[in-house]
Design an enzyme around this catalytic site. Structure first.
Site, PDB file in Angstrom:
ATOM      1  CG  ASP A   9      -0.609   0.241   2.658  1.00  0.00           C
ATOM      2  OD1 ASP A   9       0.762   0.055   2.976  1.00  0.00           O
ATOM      3  OD2 ASP A   9      -1.064  -0.452   3.470  1.00  0.00           O
ATOM      4  CD  GLU A  10       4.072   3.274   3.080  1.00  0.00           C
ATOM      5  OE1 GLU A  10       4.510   3.784   2.880  1.00  0.00           O
ATOM      6  OE2 GLU A  10       4.346   1.734   3.747  1.00  0.00           O
TER       7      GLU A  10
END
Length: 363
Positions: free
Chosen positions: A94-95
């Protein structure tokens, strides 16, 4: 100019009563995978036992994770980000980091571009992200963790003293709990204190490598480039946090066999072999212990790795119930050479054939 897009939220464990429309689930075992902003206000932290989170916030609501949905959203989120620059590094599920330095003629205003991407993700995908903007990955990453949610923050060199130095030292990227406690004991309580601390003192407290890295980070120094192509793995590992404690050798070995199967399959898929095998475990008192062993020759055979880990457990485990068990293989060799023996090990050859058959079935 670098952008760091961090931590989109979908189904995250641990909410508090102000969003209690989520269905309540009675969970007193396991750990907090992620916490909402309201839960954070009660002192709930990622990685702590659910029982501890419940004591901090008796009205806490736990929402089960939907990993398939998370993966789907991750792919969609990264697809949008990749439209703005070819230089994108996936930092986690998620980054991402975006290197916008070659796109200044197309996107001259970094803040406006970050807002545009952020708003597209919110409007098209239905969840929010935070964006950090900086001259390097460290500053972009730190800025992305400022006030949330759905925000864009900058951390330029001239802003480091005002925006980053007042923060608690434990909030510095890569400053773990053990290092944080050592720094606090030495009365180094903020990132600014760390930035101005004597490097010799830091080396004494933390060791040379960690001291240099954290001192550089505290001063906003980071030379690591955005890497669009993933580097070859320096090792492979698998860890499992269990809902019910592991209390017998048999239950531990079953978990280790499953993990050995996973990590050796990944290693074989990349044409690699290992020279070192390790095991890690965590007790119910959250004490971690690890043990590793060098192998006489490189291997990619599941049973060889599994048997070594069984021996490592026998040598290092004293019978305490375990909450986590993990297996790692390191010292990776990709040259394709193997030390041959004049005596053919028929059992080893059978194990290799079994591994190849299982890999084909997986494929």
């Amino acid at each position: 100019m670098l952008f760091s897009f961090a931590k989109f939220k979908i189904n995250c464990i641990s909410f508090c009563s102000d969003i209690s429309h989520h269905r309540r689930i009675s969970i007193k075992t396991g750990i907090v995978v992620a916490k909402s902003i309201p839960a954070k206000k009660y002192g709930v932290t990622t990685g702590e036992p659910m029982a501890m989170a419940i004591r901090k916030c008796p009205d806490i609501v736990s929402v089960p994770a939907d990993f398939d949905l998370y993966v789907k959203c991750s792919h969609a989120f990264k697809a949008i980000c990749s439209e703005y620059t070819p230089a994108m590094e996936s930092f986690s599920i998620d980054e991402v980091f975006l290197d916008m330095s070659g796109m200044k003629n197309i996107y001259p205003d970094p803040v406006a571009t970050a807002c545009q991407i952020k708003d597209r993700i919110r409007d098209e995908l239905g969840f929010t992200v935070n964006v950090g903007i900086g001259r390097n990955k460290l500053c972009a990453k730190m800025a992305s963790d400022f006030e949330k949610p759905d925000k864009v923050h900058t951390l330029y060199p001239e802003e480091i003293k005002a925006k980053m130095w007042p923060l608690p030292v434990g909030e510095l990227f890569s400053c773990g709990k053990a290092s944080t406690q050592k720094l606090l004991n030495a009365r180094i309580s903020t990132i600014g204190d760390l930035a101005q601390a004597d490097l010799g003192q830091l080396k004494y407290l933390l060791g040379e490598k960690t001291a240099i890295q954290l001192s550089n980070y505290a001063n906003g120094i980071d030379e690591s480039p955005v890497q669009p192509v993933r580097e070859e793995a320096k090792g492979y590992s698998a860890e499992t946090t269990v809902e019910e404690n592991l209390e017998t050798t048999d239950s531990i070995n079953k978990m280790l066999l499953a993990q050995a199967d996973v990590v050796t399959a990944r290693m074989r898929a990349e044409g690699a072999k290992c020279r070192c095998v390790g095991v890690t475990f965590r007790t119910t008192e959250f004490k971690n212990k690890s043990h590793q062993r060098k192998l006489p020759e490189t291997t990619d055979v599941t049973e060889v790795v599994y048997n070594v880990d069984k021996e490592l457990i026998e040598e290092s485990w004293d019978g305490q119930p375990l909450r986590l068990i993990g297996l790692s293989i390191t010292d990776i060799d990709r040259d394709g050479f193997e030390q041959m023996s004049l005596i053919v090990d028929e059992r080893k050859e059978k194990m290799k054939k079994l591994d190849a058959a299982l890999d084909n079935i997986r494929g």
